[in-house]
Structures are given as C-alpha cells and as structure tokens.
Enzyme design. Structure first.
Site, mmCIF file in Angstrom:
data_model
loop_
_atom_site.group_PDB
_atom_site.id
_atom_site.type_symbol
_atom_site.label_atom_id
_atom_site.label_comp_id
_atom_site.label_asym_id
_atom_site.label_seq_id
_atom_site.Cartn_x
_atom_site.Cartn_y
_atom_site.Cartn_z
ATOM 1 N N CYS A 16 -74.207 83.786 33.160
ATOM 2 C CA CYS A 16 -74.307 83.278 31.789
ATOM 3 C C CYS A 16 -73.623 81.917 31.779
ATOM 4 O O CYS A 16 -72.948 81.556 32.739
ATOM 5 C CB CYS A 16 -73.754 84.251 30.754
ATOM 6 N N CYS A 90 -79.167 83.734 27.887
ATOM 7 C CA CYS A 90 -78.548 82.500 27.422
ATOM 8 C C CYS A 90 -79.412 81.279 27.722
ATOM 9 O O CYS A 90 -78.969 80.160 27.573
ATOM 10 C CB CYS A 90 -77.162 82.348 28.036
ATOM 11 N N CYS A 94 -81.676 79.295 36.675
ATOM 12 C CA CYS A 94 -81.156 79.529 38.022
ATOM 13 C C CYS A 94 -82.140 78.956 39.007
ATOM 14 O O CYS A 94 -83.335 78.963 38.749
ATOM 15 C CB CYS A 94 -81.082 81.027 38.297
#
Length: 139
Positions: A16, A90, A94
C-alpha cells in the site's frame, strides 16, 4: 530424526502507498497465522515515518504486536522475489512480471481513523488472509 527435502515456501508481498496500515496488518496476520509456511513481505511506494498508531492498537487487541515494524520502500526486487503480490485498493502500481499472481484487495484506508473505524478493516484483512493461507498451503 530424518530431514525431508526442502520445499520452497510461497512468498507474499503486501503493498500500500504508506506501508503504515493495511499492508502492515495483512503481513502481521499472515506471519502470525501461517508461521514459517509462508514468506511474508510488505512495502509502500511512499513509506510513512511509522506505523499508524490506531493500527498498532487494534492489532494488540487480537494479540499481535507490531510496534517494532517500520514502513519499507517498495522495490523491484521485492516484487520479483514474491509469488503473490497483493495491493490494498490504493491504486498503487507495481512492476508487473510474468508468472506472478497479482491481487487487489479493495479495503478502506485506516489513515487518520480512530480505532473504532480501524477494527472492521482489521477483521476484513484477517478474513482475507485466512482465505489466502488456505489457497497457498493446502493440507
């Protein structure tokens, strides 16, 4: 005492933005519930200075002490070395690598919330972690 051949443990990375709330709770639950059967990491793209105090408090209520945890920066290496990468709703991005399993858990952000608001988030995370363990470590 005979030793069995080493089996590779599944590894999970929780991500997150601040690595101060949701990902810390998820990592703590997975470590607590799965023990050494699963390798656990957590990180954030913009780590906070410390773990959210309300998160520390609600985890203590269930017997898990995370006061010593510190938010960590998300690295490409952490993603590469994980089998499962779980983002916490959130909108964080990535690095994507083939062969990894990516999940996004839509969870309310505990930032700025009191313990009463954080408890249901904690309970939802625990439920999801228990389900994840049953998928990763079939018995």
């Amino acid at each position: 005492m005979s030793s069995s051949p080493a089996t590779s443990r599944p590894s999970v990375l929780f991500v997150c933005v601040h690595n101060a709330g949701r990902s810390q709770m998820a990592a703590a639950f997975l470590t607590h519930l799965a023990g050494d059967r699963v390798e656990v990491r957590s990180a954030g793209s913009a780590p906070a200075g410390g773990v959210n105090p309300a998160v520390v408090e609600v985890m203590k209520e269930v017997g898990i002490d995370i006061t010593a945890e510190t938010p960590k920066i998300l690295t490409v290496e952490a993603v590469q070395s994980s089998d499962v990468v779980i983002t916490m709703g959130c909108g964080d991005t990535c690095p994507v690598f083939p062969g990894k399993r990516y999940l996004d858990w839509q969870l309310e952000d505990p930032a700025g919330q009191g313990v009463d608001a954080v408890r249901p988030i904690r309970d939802e995370i625990e439920s999801r972690v228990r389900a994840l363990i049953s998928q990763l470590t079939p018995h």
